[in-house]
Design an enzyme around this catalytic site. Sequence first.
Site, PDB file in Angstrom:
ATOM      1  N   GLU A 297       0.720  -1.654   0.112  1.00  0.00           N
ATOM      2  CA  GLU A 297       0.223   0.186  -0.212  1.00  0.00           C
ATOM      3  C   GLU A 297       0.036   1.185  -0.122  1.00  0.00           C
ATOM      4  OE1 GLU A 297      -4.489  -1.777   2.092  1.00  0.00           O
ATOM      5  OE2 GLU A 297      -2.083  -1.584   3.065  1.00  0.00           O
TER       6      GLU A 297
ATOM      7  N   GLU B 258      -3.935  -9.864   3.214  1.00  0.00           N
ATOM      8  CA  GLU B 258      -4.558  -9.086   4.408  1.00  0.00           C
ATOM      9  C   GLU B 258      -5.602 -10.022   4.788  1.00  0.00           C
ATOM     10  OE1 GLU B 258      -2.965  -5.551   3.787  1.00  0.00           O
ATOM     11  OE2 GLU B 258      -3.234  -7.407   2.873  1.00  0.00           O
TER      12      GLU B 258
END
Length: 277
Positions: A128, A148
């Site tokens: 990210e 995730e």
Amino acid sequence: MTDTQSADSDDLDKFWSKKFEYTSVTRDGHVLEVTIDRADRYNALHGPAHHELQEIFNAYDRDRNLWVAILTGAGDKAFCSGNDLKATSEGHDIQPGESGFGGICNRWGREKPIIAAVNGVAMGGGCEIVLASDIAVADAGAKFALPEVKVGLFAAAGGVQRLTRQIGRKAAMELILTGRAIDAERACALGIINRVAPDGESAMDIARAIAKEITMASPTAVRASKRVLNILEEDIERLPEAFKASGPEFQTVLTSNDGKEGVQAFVEKRSPNWTNS
């Protein structure tokens, strides 16, 4: 230079001269190099590291003598492996500050460029950070993923928003929903990164060369370009709204049975037992 600017410059010089606990910084002319220095944790980030990075990038924004920043990780295994899940399992603070994961993922309206030099795995929040950077280059052995979902969480630091916008919905959905890792060549083909370092060169070599090119351009024009692009790319009204939605959703999954199980299974190096609750 005004008295106010002079005082601010003195404060910044003091700030840059201090020793940081979780990062190291180097100033080379107009270029700031920031290294996440938690190699023993694959440069995973917890709350104190996030806040340190936030302070560093706040200072970078203020410093008129710094025009470009390069962000990388210590060692040769990881750029950033995301959240420090061991710290999570132990109940320690993992929350970033106002400017988001790594000090940059929620830094709206940023006018100075940041280059990510990916020197190993960029997983979860590390990926990210790459997506939040303006330019990204990688070593040939780098790996990228938003894994995730495999530990009962989701990419809440901008991964679901930025990846979809940068590489298209279908390609992004496959990576987001499977958590699959891809290599540097595939990341470059998709548009997640700009270049892969050729044999004999490193991501930092490439990042420094690009940074040097940028410093040869007008810093005023670079900032103006960024301001205009911010309006187009960040969609000031809608993207922050999507980020606000991530916060409550992340807390929900983090405190769910699956969220707790996923983190614990990761720490214990076993397969999670999902209960869909």
